[in-house]
Design a protein around this motif. Structure first.
Motif, PDB file in Angstrom:
ATOM      1  N   PHE A 119      38.511  23.107  32.753  1.00 42.97           N
ATOM      2  CA  PHE A 119      38.439  24.110  31.681  1.00 42.97           C
ATOM      3  C   PHE A 119      39.364  25.306  31.922  1.00 42.97           C
ATOM      4  CE2 PHE A 119      34.636  21.732  30.531  1.00 42.97           C
ATOM      5  CZ  PHE A 119      34.753  21.707  29.154  1.00 42.97           C
ATOM      6  N   THR A 120      40.202  25.220  32.942  1.00 43.33           N
ATOM      7  CA  THR A 120      41.275  26.207  33.106  1.00 43.33           C
ATOM      8  C   THR A 120      42.611  25.635  32.644  1.00 43.33           C
ATOM      9  OG1 THR A 120      41.840  25.525  35.377  1.00 43.33           O
ATOM     10  CG2 THR A 120      40.121  27.214  35.117  1.00 43.33           C
ATOM     11  N   THR A 121      42.614  24.407  32.147  1.00 45.12           N
ATOM     12  CA  THR A 121      43.857  23.755  31.735  1.00 45.12           C
ATOM     13  C   THR A 121      43.994  23.772  30.222  1.00 45.12           C
ATOM     14  OG1 THR A 121      42.938  21.513  31.500  1.00 45.12           O
ATOM     15  CG2 THR A 121      43.617  22.217  33.711  1.00 45.12           C
ATOM     16  N   ALA A 123      44.708  21.342  28.406  1.00 48.55           N
ATOM     17  CA  ALA A 123      44.179  20.103  27.834  1.00 48.55           C
ATOM     18  C   ALA A 123      42.767  20.270  27.278  1.00 48.55           C
ATOM     19  CB  ALA A 123      44.189  18.998  28.893  1.00 48.55           C
ATOM     20  N   ALA A 124      42.019  21.248  27.788  1.00 42.31           N
ATOM     21  CA  ALA A 124      40.632  21.431  27.373  1.00 42.31           C
ATOM     22  C   ALA A 124      40.495  22.189  26.056  1.00 42.31           C
ATOM     23  CB  ALA A 124      39.853  22.177  28.462  1.00 42.31           C
ATOM     24  N   TRP A 125      41.560  22.836  25.617  1.00 41.79           N
ATOM     25  CA  TRP A 125      41.444  23.794  24.509  1.00 41.79           C
ATOM     26  C   TRP A 125      42.456  23.521  23.404  1.00 41.79           C
ATOM     27  CZ3 TRP A 125      37.159  26.283  25.631  1.00 41.79           C
ATOM     28  CH2 TRP A 125      36.838  26.542  26.967  1.00 41.79           C
ATOM     29  N   GLU A 126      42.149  24.040  22.218  1.00 43.99           N
ATOM     30  CA  GLU A 126      43.111  24.039  21.128  1.00 43.99           C
ATOM     31  C   GLU A 126      43.102  25.412  20.468  1.00 43.99           C
ATOM     32  OE1 GLU A 126      42.160  21.097  18.280  1.00 43.99           O
ATOM     33  OE2 GLU A 126      40.102  21.796  17.918  1.00 43.99           O
ATOM     34  N   VAL A 127      44.289  25.952  20.237  1.00 40.79           N
ATOM     35  CA  VAL A 127      44.425  27.239  19.547  1.00 40.79           C
ATOM     36  C   VAL A 127      44.320  26.987  18.050  1.00 40.79           C
ATOM     37  CG1 VAL A 127      45.944  29.209  19.141  1.00 40.79           C
ATOM     38  CG2 VAL A 127      45.882  28.129  21.396  1.00 40.79           C
ATOM     39  N   TYR A 128      43.514  27.757  17.358  1.00 35.79           N
ATOM     40  CA  TYR A 128      43.366  27.584  15.916  1.00 35.79           C
ATOM     41  C   TYR A 128      44.685  27.899  15.202  1.00 35.79           C
ATOM     42  CZ  TYR A 128      38.379  27.590  17.050  1.00 35.79           C
ATOM     43  OH  TYR A 128      37.145  27.296  17.590  1.00 35.79           O
ATOM     44  N   PRO A 129      45.002  27.163  14.130  1.00 35.78           N
ATOM     45  CA  PRO A 129      46.323  27.288  13.498  1.00 35.78           C
ATOM     46  C   PRO A 129      46.627  28.651  12.900  1.00 35.78           C
ATOM     47  CG  PRO A 129      44.862  25.859  12.210  1.00 35.78           C
ATOM     48  CD  PRO A 129      44.191  26.078  13.524  1.00 35.78           C
ATOM     49  N   ASP A 130      45.615  29.436  12.587  1.00 36.56           N
ATOM     50  CA  ASP A 130      45.853  30.755  11.990  1.00 36.56           C
ATOM     51  C   ASP A 130      46.113  31.844  13.033  1.00 36.56           C
ATOM     52  OD1 ASP A 130      43.053  30.145  12.571  1.00 36.56           O
ATOM     53  OD2 ASP A 130      42.638  32.202  11.967  1.00 36.56           O
ATOM     54  N   VAL A 131      45.887  31.516  14.310  1.00 36.11           N
ATOM     55  CA  VAL A 131      45.903  32.550  15.353  1.00 36.11           C
ATOM     56  C   VAL A 131      47.301  33.114  15.601  1.00 36.11           C
ATOM     57  CG1 VAL A 131      45.549  32.949  17.829  1.00 36.11           C
ATOM     58  CG2 VAL A 131      43.781  31.802  16.478  1.00 36.11           C
ATOM     59  N   ILE A 132      48.276  32.259  15.893  1.00 34.36           N
ATOM     60  CA  ILE A 132      49.622  32.738  16.218  1.00 34.36           C
ATOM     61  C   ILE A 132      50.237  33.519  15.057  1.00 34.36           C
ATOM     62  CG2 ILE A 132      51.947  32.074  16.906  1.00 34.36           C
ATOM     63  CD1 ILE A 132      49.795  31.799  19.089  1.00 34.36           C
ATOM     64  N   PRO A 133      50.172  33.026  13.808  1.00 31.71           N
ATOM     65  CA  PRO A 133      50.718  33.820  12.702  1.00 31.71           C
ATOM     66  C   PRO A 133      50.070  35.196  12.564  1.00 31.71           C
ATOM     67  CG  PRO A 133      50.383  31.566  11.993  1.00 31.71           C
ATOM     68  CD  PRO A 133      49.744  31.680  13.342  1.00 31.71           C
ATOM     69  N   ALA A 134      48.755  35.252  12.738  1.00 31.77           N
ATOM     70  CA  ALA A 134      48.066  36.542  12.605  1.00 31.77           C
ATOM     71  C   ALA A 134      48.443  37.481  13.738  1.00 31.77           C
ATOM     72  CB  ALA A 134      46.559  36.322  12.572  1.00 31.77           C
ATOM     73  N   LEU A 135      48.442  36.975  14.980  1.00 34.34           N
ATOM     74  CA  LEU A 135      48.788  37.820  16.119  1.00 34.34           C
ATOM     75  C   LEU A 135      50.232  38.302  16.037  1.00 34.34           C
ATOM     76  CD1 LEU A 135      47.087  35.914  19.099  1.00 34.34           C
ATOM     77  CD2 LEU A 135      46.210  37.878  17.813  1.00 34.34           C
ATOM     78  N   LEU A 155      39.126  33.107  31.953  1.00 35.07           N
ATOM     79  CA  LEU A 155      39.802  33.450  30.707  1.00 35.07           C
ATOM     80  C   LEU A 155      41.233  33.903  30.933  1.00 35.07           C
ATOM     81  CD1 LEU A 155      39.736  33.830  27.657  1.00 35.07           C
ATOM     82  CD2 LEU A 155      38.766  36.107  28.021  1.00 35.07           C
ATOM     83  N   TYR A 156      41.488  34.623  32.022  1.00 36.41           N
ATOM     84  CA  TYR A 156      42.854  35.096  32.284  1.00 36.41           C
ATOM     85  C   TYR A 156      43.813  33.915  32.395  1.00 36.41           C
ATOM     86  CZ  TYR A 156      40.259  39.329  33.540  1.00 36.41           C
ATOM     87  OH  TYR A 156      39.419  40.416  33.534  1.00 36.41           O
ATOM     88  N   THR A 157      43.379  32.857  33.092  1.00 33.87           N
ATOM     89  CA  THR A 157      44.204  31.667  33.231  1.00 33.87           C
ATOM     90  C   THR A 157      44.326  30.914  31.913  1.00 33.87           C
ATOM     91  OG1 THR A 157      43.548  31.425  35.547  1.00 33.87           O
ATOM     92  CG2 THR A 157      44.466  29.474  34.461  1.00 33.87           C
ATOM     93  N   VAL A 158      43.218  30.816  31.180  1.00 34.31           N
ATOM     94  CA  VAL A 158      43.240  30.108  29.898  1.00 34.31           C
ATOM     95  C   VAL A 158      44.208  30.772  28.924  1.00 34.31           C
ATOM     96  CG1 VAL A 158      41.867  29.469  27.873  1.00 34.31           C
ATOM     97  CG2 VAL A 158      40.913  29.181  30.169  1.00 34.31           C
ATOM     98  N   LEU A 159      44.177  32.083  28.839  1.00 32.97           N
ATOM     99  CA  LEU A 159      45.105  32.792  27.948  1.00 32.97           C
ATOM    100  C   LEU A 159      46.557  32.526  28.349  1.00 32.97           C
ATOM    101  CD1 LEU A 159      43.255  36.214  27.586  1.00 32.97           C
ATOM    102  CD2 LEU A 159      43.464  34.433  25.842  1.00 32.97           C
ATOM    103  N   GLN A 160      46.808  32.421  29.647  1.00 36.02           N
ATOM    104  CA  GLN A 160      48.170  32.150  30.120  1.00 36.02           C
ATOM    105  C   GLN A 160      48.621  30.740  29.757  1.00 36.02           C
ATOM    106  OE1 GLN A 160      48.032  32.945  34.320  1.00 36.02           O
ATOM    107  NE2 GLN A 160      48.057  35.173  34.061  1.00 36.02           N
ATOM    108  N   VAL A 161      47.789  29.737  30.039  1.00 34.87           N
ATOM    109  CA  VAL A 161      48.211  28.357  29.793  1.00 34.87           C
ATOM    110  C   VAL A 161      48.315  28.060  28.298  1.00 34.87           C
ATOM    111  CG1 VAL A 161      47.305  27.542  32.000  1.00 34.87           C
ATOM    112  CG2 VAL A 161      45.863  27.383  29.944  1.00 34.87           C
ATOM    113  N   LEU A 162      47.584  28.806  27.491  1.00 33.81           N
ATOM    114  CA  LEU A 162      47.686  28.646  26.035  1.00 33.81           C
ATOM    115  C   LEU A 162      48.772  29.549  25.438  1.00 33.81           C
ATOM    116  CD1 LEU A 162      43.904  28.431  25.017  1.00 33.81           C
ATOM    117  CD2 LEU A 162      45.536  26.555  25.349  1.00 33.81           C
ATOM    118  N   GLU A 163      49.435  30.301  26.297  1.00 29.68           N
ATOM    119  CA  GLU A 163      50.522  31.210  25.911  1.00 29.68           C
ATOM    120  C   GLU A 163      50.063  32.251  24.887  1.00 29.68           C
ATOM    121  OE1 GLU A 163      53.848  28.806  24.707  1.00 29.68           O
ATOM    122  OE2 GLU A 163      54.168  28.028  26.729  1.00 29.68           O
ATOM    123  N   LEU A 164      48.848  32.726  25.079  1.00 28.45           N
ATOM    124  CA  LEU A 164      48.304  33.784  24.234  1.00 28.45           C
ATOM    125  C   LEU A 164      48.352  35.147  24.902  1.00 28.45           C
ATOM    126  CD1 LEU A 164      45.130  31.988  22.790  1.00 28.45           C
ATOM    127  CD2 LEU A 164      47.274  32.464  21.592  1.00 28.45           C
TER     128      LEU A 164
END
Length: 228
Positions: A119-121, A123-135, A155-164
């Motif tokens: 759950f730090t990778t 592969a475990a997560w998906e970013v919602y499609p509206d997130v990047i455009p809004a941010l 969470l710090y690692t998850v945000l990094q691997v998801l490039e958020l």
């Protein structure tokens, strides 16, 4: 005034932008890829334990709902990660016990170590499609963006691997401030990083109780992201 929206992009441009926007993480920025039950079932099968994903999903959310908040007041900072680990281990133990398969594990701790790391990778997560455009849109404005979450230190690692992580100037989590949403103290801790009053901030999240009611009671403009 109540603010209910189904995506981040539905938040109207006519709503005056605040000094800071604080966003929840899980359920707001990203969700589990597939389901918790499917991931648990897939990794457990590698250890010779077979259980229906739907059953594991059901018992996981029951155990999670009935667990105390993931906060550890008075615990030294260097011990927090271990406390988080043990908190999640107990939820998993309850999940597989309720499913009737806990005794099938030859080495439950080895299984859980792999599951916890998974759950730090990305592969475990998906970013919602509206997130990047809004941010991206908000980042072009003077508003400052922060994450405010009851997630653990992973969470710090998850945000990094998801490039958020590139979108946020601060991240505030419950275990770091010994308070969890809907407690007002966690909102106060996040706002202090911006020297910002509650009236000058939004909080956006998917939980009506933790995010919407919690932020409202703390004096922020609360926006409920009801994706369903």
């Amino acid at each position: 005034m109540q603010h209910y929206y189904s995506t981040l992009l539905d938040i109207p441009a006519a709503l005056p932008l605040p000094k800071a926007i604080l966003l929840d993480a899980f359920g707001t920025l990203f969700g589990v890829r597939g389901s918790v039950g499917h991931i648990y079932s897939e990794i457990a099968s590698k250890y010779g334990v077979n259980c229906q994903p739907e059953l594991l999903n059901k018992y996981f959310y029951t155990a999670f709902k009935n667990s105390p908040p993931c906060v550890f007041p008075g615990v030294p900072a260097d011990e927090i990660a271990e406390r988080e680990y043990q908190w999640w281990r107990e939820i998993n133990r309850q999940t597989f016990t309720a499913a009737g398969v806990i005794t099938q594990f030859a080495d439950f701790d080895r299984f859980f170590q792999e599951l916890y790391r998974y759950f730090t990778t990305a592969a475990a997560w998906e970013v919602y499609p509206d997130v990047i455009p809004a941010l991206t849109s908000w980042q072009r404005s003077p508003v400052q963006l922060g994450v405010l979450s009851n997630f653990d230190s992973r969470l710090y690692t998850v945000l990094q691997v998801l490039e958020l992580d590139r979108y946020f100037s601060t991240v505030t989590i419950s275990t770091a401030v010994s308070a969890a949403k809907p407690q007002p103290e966690i909102f106060t801790a996040a706002l202090a990083k911006y020297q910002c009053t509650p009236a000058s901030a939004w909080h956006i999240g998917d939980s009506f109780d933790d995010d919407y009611l919690g932020a409202s009671r703390a004096g922020l403009t609360a926006i409920w992201l009801n994706r369903s």
